[in-house]
Design a protein around this motif. Structure first.
Motif, PDB file in Angstrom:
ATOM      1  N   TYR A 142      92.353  -5.081  30.459  1.00 45.35           N
ATOM      2  CA  TYR A 142      91.791  -3.776  29.852  1.00 45.35           C
ATOM      3  C   TYR A 142      90.427  -3.403  29.345  1.00 45.35           C
ATOM      4  O   TYR A 142      90.004  -2.409  29.747  1.00 45.35           O
ATOM      5  N   ASN A 178      96.098   3.976  31.529  1.00 47.22           N
ATOM      6  CA  ASN A 178      97.185   2.980  30.877  1.00 47.22           C
ATOM      7  C   ASN A 178      96.444   2.191  29.767  1.00 47.22           C
ATOM      8  O   ASN A 178      95.420   1.590  30.342  1.00 47.22           O
ATOM      9  N   LEU A 204     103.457  -0.519  29.893  1.00 43.90           N
ATOM     10  CA  LEU A 204     102.295   0.266  29.873  1.00 43.90           C
ATOM     11  C   LEU A 204     102.482   1.274  28.759  1.00 43.90           C
ATOM     12  O   LEU A 204     103.412   1.670  28.222  1.00 43.90           O
TER      13      LEU A 204
END
Length: 222
Positions: free
Chosen positions: A115, A194, A202
């Motif tokens: 991320y 996402n 997600l």
């Protein structure tokens, strides 16, 4: 009243850059509260463990939440930090080699890779006049009192005077309060991406961009 302060229920809130001698625990707890997924995932929902980690790292160069990257809303009546903005630009030398940190387990490294690292890769594509804002944090007890919009508006005004002309940030798609705040300061929704939830599912995150010259309340243009 100048745009670097705001009266809330007879309590004067000042907006300024964070300082090394600020209460790092207050800042760390505000940051912990900004994401229902990442920070609980990192530290198995142990808030105190996460706060202790953030407090220590905020004093180290290269950490995304280093105090030099933070701007705060300071309640001068209670002597308490009630809001925080984290902001970085291409010149900030972030260090994400956590392989040698004993306090960081595989969950933290996974989050960085899945991320945070992709987001920071996007920051590298920005020019030197673009600021990325990964966190806007307001004390839960003071939300709805325009502290967030004042803090962010003050920050944008100051950074535009310093030469920045674009501001990027993102939030969860269902976070209507945050989206309304950003729309009210001239941010435009650009795309969906996402988000990280700590498992295989997600979640939608909306990316915003604000360009210099976009709407900003008159009080911040002084």
């Amino acid at each position: 009243m100048a745009n670097d302060s705001y009266l809330v229920e007879n309590e004067l809130i000042y907006f300024r850059r964070a300082k090394k001698d600020d209460n790092m625990e207050e800042i760390a707890r505000l940051i912990y509260d900004t994401d229902p997924y990442i920070y609980p995932y990192w530290f198995d929902k142990n808030e105190s463990k996460c706060v202790d980690f953030l407090k220590e790292e905020m004093l180290k160069d290269g950490f995304i939440f280093n105090y030099n990257n933070l701007y705060v809303a300071y309640d001068s009546t209670s002597n308490k930090i009630v809001g925080v903005i984290c902001a970085i630009d291409k010149s900030v030398n972030l260090k994400y080699d956590y392989e040698t940190l004993e306090k960081v387990d595989e969950r933290y490294k996974t989050t960085i890779k899945k991320y945070i690292r992709p987001i920071l890769d996007e920051v590298e594509k920005y020019d030197f006049q673009t600021m990325y804002i990964p966190n806007v944090c307001i004390d839960n007890n003071l939300r709805g009192k325009k502290i967030g919009s004042r803090l962010l508006g003050y920050f944008i005004s100051q950074m535009e005077k310093a030469g920045f002309n674009k501001f990027a940030l993102d939030c969860l798609l269902h976070n209507l309060q945050a989206k309304n705040l950003y729309h009210g300061l001239g941010f435009k929704e650009m795309k969906l991406m996402n988000g990280f939830t700590g498992d295989d599912s997600l979640i939608d995150v909306v990316c915003f961009l604000r360009k210099k010259g976009a709407y900003l309340p008159e009080e911040f243009n002084k």
